[in-house]
Design a protein around this motif. Sequence first.
Motif, PDB file in Angstrom:
ATOM      1  N   GLY A   1       0.820  -1.209   0.000  1.00 11.12           N
ATOM      2  CA  GLY A   1       0.000   0.000   0.000  1.00 11.12           C
ATOM      3  C   GLY A   1       0.852   1.256   0.000  1.00 11.12           C
ATOM      4  O   GLY A   1       0.583   2.217  -0.739  1.00 11.12           O
TER       5      GLY A   1
ATOM      6  N   HIS B   1       2.496   1.703  -3.412  1.00  7.31           N
ATOM      7  CA  HIS B   1       1.563   2.276  -4.374  1.00  7.31           C
ATOM      8  C   HIS B   1       1.420   3.784  -4.159  1.00  7.31           C
ATOM      9  O   HIS B   1       1.423   4.572  -5.118  1.00  7.31           O
ATOM     10  CB  HIS B   1       0.205   1.588  -4.251  1.00  7.31           C
ATOM     11  N   GLU B   2       1.330   4.196  -2.905  1.00  6.39           N
ATOM     12  CA  GLU B   2       1.208   5.626  -2.600  1.00  6.39           C
ATOM     13  C   GLU B   2       2.458   6.384  -3.026  1.00  6.39           C
ATOM     14  O   GLU B   2       2.376   7.491  -3.574  1.00  6.39           O
ATOM     15  CB  GLU B   2       0.955   5.813  -1.102  1.00  6.39           C
TER      16      GLU B   2
ATOM     17  N   LEU C   1       2.476   6.741  -6.828  1.00  5.42           N
ATOM     18  CA  LEU C   1       1.541   7.793  -7.239  1.00  5.42           C
ATOM     19  C   LEU C   1       2.115   9.180  -6.972  1.00  5.42           C
ATOM     20  O   LEU C   1       1.995  10.095  -7.801  1.00  5.42           O
ATOM     21  CB  LEU C   1       0.218   7.644  -6.486  1.00  5.42           C
TER      22      LEU C   1
ATOM     23  N   GLN D   1       0.692  -2.448 -10.256  1.00  7.76           N
ATOM     24  CA  GLN D   1      -0.298  -1.821 -11.123  1.00  7.76           C
ATOM     25  C   GLN D   1      -0.918  -0.632 -10.385  1.00  7.76           C
ATOM     26  O   GLN D   1      -1.445  -0.799  -9.280  1.00  7.76           O
ATOM     27  CB  GLN D   1      -1.395  -2.826 -11.500  1.00  7.76           C
ATOM     28  N   LEU D   2      -0.865   0.547 -10.995  1.00  6.71           N
ATOM     29  CA  LEU D   2      -1.472   1.715 -10.378  1.00  6.71           C
ATOM     30  C   LEU D   2      -2.990   1.663 -10.520  1.00  6.71           C
ATOM     31  O   LEU D   2      -3.514   1.246 -11.556  1.00  6.71           O
ATOM     32  CB  LEU D   2      -0.936   2.989 -11.018  1.00  6.71           C
ATOM     33  N   ASP D   3      -3.686   2.075  -9.479  1.00  9.60           N
ATOM     34  CA  ASP D   3      -5.137   2.149  -9.501  1.00  9.60           C
ATOM     35  C   ASP D   3      -5.554   3.234 -10.496  1.00  9.60           C
ATOM     36  O   ASP D   3      -5.250   4.419 -10.289  1.00  9.60           O
ATOM     37  CB  ASP D   3      -5.650   2.484  -8.100  1.00  9.60           C
ATOM     38  N   PRO D   4      -6.221   2.890 -11.587  1.00  6.20           N
ATOM     39  CA  PRO D   4      -6.574   3.905 -12.592  1.00  6.20           C
ATOM     40  C   PRO D   4      -7.470   4.999 -12.050  1.00  6.20           C
ATOM     41  O   PRO D   4      -7.393   6.146 -12.505  1.00  6.20           O
ATOM     42  CB  PRO D   4      -7.270   3.091 -13.693  1.00  6.20           C
ATOM     43  N   LEU D   5      -8.309   4.683 -11.072  1.00  7.60           N
ATOM     44  CA  LEU D   5      -9.157   5.717 -10.476  1.00  7.60           C
ATOM     45  C   LEU D   5      -8.316   6.712  -9.672  1.00  7.60           C
ATOM     46  O   LEU D   5      -8.588   7.918  -9.689  1.00  7.60           O
ATOM     47  CB  LEU D   5     -10.223   5.085  -9.576  1.00  7.60           C
ATOM     48  N   ALA D   6      -7.283   6.199  -8.991  1.00  8.51           N
ATOM     49  CA  ALA D   6      -6.403   7.087  -8.229  1.00  8.51           C
ATOM     50  C   ALA D   6      -5.618   7.997  -9.175  1.00  8.51           C
ATOM     51  O   ALA D   6      -5.428   9.190  -8.894  1.00  8.51           O
ATOM     52  CB  ALA D   6      -5.453   6.267  -7.367  1.00  8.51           C
TER      53      ALA D   6
END
Length: 381
Positions: free
Chosen positions: A212, A215-216, A219, A284-289
């Motif tokens: 987590g 991922h942050e 981003l 994989q990046l969250d597309p919504l984020a």
Amino acid sequence: MSAFFDDWDRPAPRQTGCASGSAPGSGAAAGQAPGVPGAGTAAHASAAAPVRASDKRVVNGQGDINQLAPFKYPWAWRFFLNANRNHWTPLEIPMAQDVHDYHHRLTPAERHVFENVLAYLTTSDILAMRNIGLAVMEKMTAPELQVYQARQVYEEALHTWTYQHCIESLGLDQQEIYNRYRVVPEIHGKISLANRLLERAMRTDFDLRDRGNLHEFALSYLFFAGIFEGCWFYNGFSPIFALQRRGLMKGTAEQLQYIMRDEVMHCAFGIRTVRTLLAEENLQLDPLAVARLWEEAEAAESAYAGYLLREPILGYSASLHMGQFRFVANRRARQLGVAEPFPGAQNVLPWLDEQSNLRKEKNFFETRVTEYQTGGALAWE
């Protein structure tokens, strides 16, 4: 400027943290802390096990952070070498004509634009310096990445000096200009968004072994490389280049051309690093984020453009500014390998890439001869 991206517009190859058939970190001594030769061994030990270039990773690496070569990321070393060929200082560029232009030729609307561009940039480059030096570089575990980022930290400080040199040369009220990012909501909004995305990633206890957190961090780095530097900076110089096209504020604009050259490299390096990080970590990046990042960035930029260009200036307006932001955002998204945030956005400032380029090396003992489009050929928006 697009030439800097030629090599890394293609998807980065997936890389693993170890050679085929070897366990991750197998080159390090048992119990050894990453990047610390001999850590965890007996106090009397006189040597540590060798490591291999294949043990390096962008983050969470088990190689020796002090061992520069052999390179796993030779492209990062090329960035460093290229950056050192770009050395310059603001003192090499005359500002006498800018002083005259500011006090005698600019309209009130043009002075408003000029001052607020400087007010935004003065804070932004210090923020970029902190981001790279304290949030990103500290978490890199390959020294060739850190070496270029150390140069990047210097360049952000140089850019801050440049804005200060312009402010001081023109005799502007320094306290008032530097405080605008705090008291002008539209400038504060952009800085506040960047600070929010930087806050947690800057912490030294931000454990990137947690997926987590990883991922942050990815981003956050994507935002700073692709949006903050790749869109906001790239677009942020445009109002000054619009003045330069009319033969105004040429000294300031030339300094911004040098800064632009640095920033395009910063953006290209950051995008290459993000893509390599995602491939190495199979992340994989969250597309919504990602979509939310673009939405927030556009909203902040739109508010800023409305304040900056509340009155359009000859050849430039808030609508042109935002049209170019969306066009450049799509370009950065393609380079990052994510969905275009603004499908169909057009290049409304086709002169920008050419205007922002330094087409030849400057002879600092002579004034550069530059061609400018006459004001009569420009249009009010």
